[in-house]
Motif scaffolding. Structure first.
Motif, PDB file in Angstrom:
ATOM      1  N   LYS A  76      62.342  77.499  -9.262  1.00  0.00           N
ATOM      2  CA  LYS A  76      63.049  76.234  -9.474  1.00  0.00           C
ATOM      3  C   LYS A  76      64.188  76.062  -8.475  1.00  0.00           C
ATOM      4  O   LYS A  76      64.352  74.996  -7.871  1.00  0.00           O
ATOM      5  N   ALA A  80      64.722  73.575  -5.106  1.00  0.00           N
ATOM      6  CA  ALA A  80      65.706  72.528  -5.415  1.00  0.00           C
ATOM      7  C   ALA A  80      66.281  71.928  -4.138  1.00  0.00           C
ATOM      8  O   ALA A  80      66.204  72.519  -3.052  1.00  0.00           O
ATOM      9  N   THR A  86      72.527  73.231  -7.359  1.00  0.00           N
ATOM     10  CA  THR A  86      71.615  74.025  -8.162  1.00  0.00           C
ATOM     11  C   THR A  86      71.640  75.451  -7.628  1.00  0.00           C
ATOM     12  O   THR A  86      71.198  75.709  -6.500  1.00  0.00           O
TER      13      THR A  86
END
Length: 328
Positions: A76, A80, A86
């Motif tokens: 993830k 990102a 993030t």
């Protein structure tokens, strides 16, 4: 034409500078690969609080993206937007994943900007109170004699307890390996160790000290190169290296990562804030309360952090390959 190009370059430079100056202008997310309430989650939440002030009072939220040995969270963040909003907070699994998962969705040394390490967390080797052993020598002798009848718990592939268990079993070279039982999280594994449904577990002090102090489990050794002479609870337990496991030195460290391509000005702001947090007396005490030791060496820097992870990848690969336990 030259004038137009010069103005365009100036515009990009000004925009980049303005972006860095404005950072952070919205909430920052710490993505944690494990469930809320676990050891890594606690580290991330306390770090978020400590980094708020040096980032101008920024709102830092923690998102738990558990599963697949941490690779869901790792993927993830690797994918990102590289803008500094993030970030990944992960432990030693960042180094183990490259060997545990032979088909990877990201490359730890290539797909992230390294921001710095946070802490080292010692591990403790534990047994259920039902084991007929009270010292490490007795414990190892008992395991060697009964290994095929016993089991070892861990909190899932890629977890701290899994990695520690692999390395310990590889180091002691048991004739008959224990049965390994994987749980979904540290809590259930610890509960069954306390209840006597499993025999052995190796886990971080963030999760074990309260159980040891309460007498719910037996502790036999720590995994650091030397005994934890300054630890109020664990100071009298030997290190595994001291007990004859030459070169055994394992801590569950935590680091912070941004997606590859995050602007240098932004990564500098994040690293600066991290270094302030690591010197914050309240944060240091919060880590000591968890049994963790805040990093003070060059691993606080991006370059030092990345070099250390590269060395850990090499070390862990040997243990994982020897055990032949892979996640794919």
């Amino acid at each position: 034409m030259k004038k137009i190009l010069a103005m365009a370059a100036l515009s990009v430079t000004v925009s980049s500078g303005a972006f860095a100056q404005a950072f952070p202008s919205k909430p920052i997310t710490f993505v944690v690969p494990f469930a809320a309430g676990g050891p890594t989650d606690l580290v991330a939440r306390r770090l978020a609080e400590a980094m708020r002030k040096p980032l101008g009072g920024a709102n830092i939220v923690v998102e738990n993206a558990a599963g697949a040995g941490g690779t869901i969270a790792g993927t993830k963040v690797a994918r990102a937007t590289p803008d500094g909003y993030t970030l990944l907070v992960w432990h030693i699994g960042m180094a183990a994943t490259t060997s545990l998962y032979r088909k990877q969705t990201f490359k730890p040394l290539e797909d992230f900007e390294y921001l710095g390490m946070v802490n080292d967390v010692p591990m403790t080797l534990l047994g259920t109170n039902k084991l007929n052993a009270n010292t490490y020598r007795d414990f190892e002798a008992y395991i060697r004699a009964n290994g095929g009848k016993l089991n070892l718990a861990h909190a899932g592939l890629g977890s701290a307890s899994h990695i520690c268990g692999l390395m310990w079993q590889s180091a002691v070279k048991l004739d008959k390996s224990m049965t390994t039982i994987a749980y979904r999280g540290t809590g259930p594994a610890m509960n069954d160790l306390i209840g006597g449904q499993v025999d052995v577990m190796c886990d971080q002090t963030t999760n074990t000290t309260s159980q040891i102090e309460a007498g719910r489990v037996k502790a036999f050794a720590v995994t650091t190169a030397k005994p934890l002479s300054n630890h109020k609870l664990l100071k009298d337990y030997p290190s595994l290296q001291e007990m004859g496991l030459k070169g055994f030195n394992l801590t569950i460290w935590h680091g912070v990562y941004a997606p590859k391509g995050t602007p240098p000005d932004v990564t500098k702001k994040l690293n600066d804030a991290l270094q302030v947090a690591l010197k914050d007396p309240e944060f240091i005490k919060s880590q000591e309360d968890l049994g963790a030791i805040v990093v003070t060496d060059n691993r606080m820097t991006p370059a030092g952090h990345k070099a250390f992870v590269a060395s850990e990848i090499t070390k862990l690969k040997a243990a994982i390959d020897a055990a032949g336990q892979f996640a794919d």
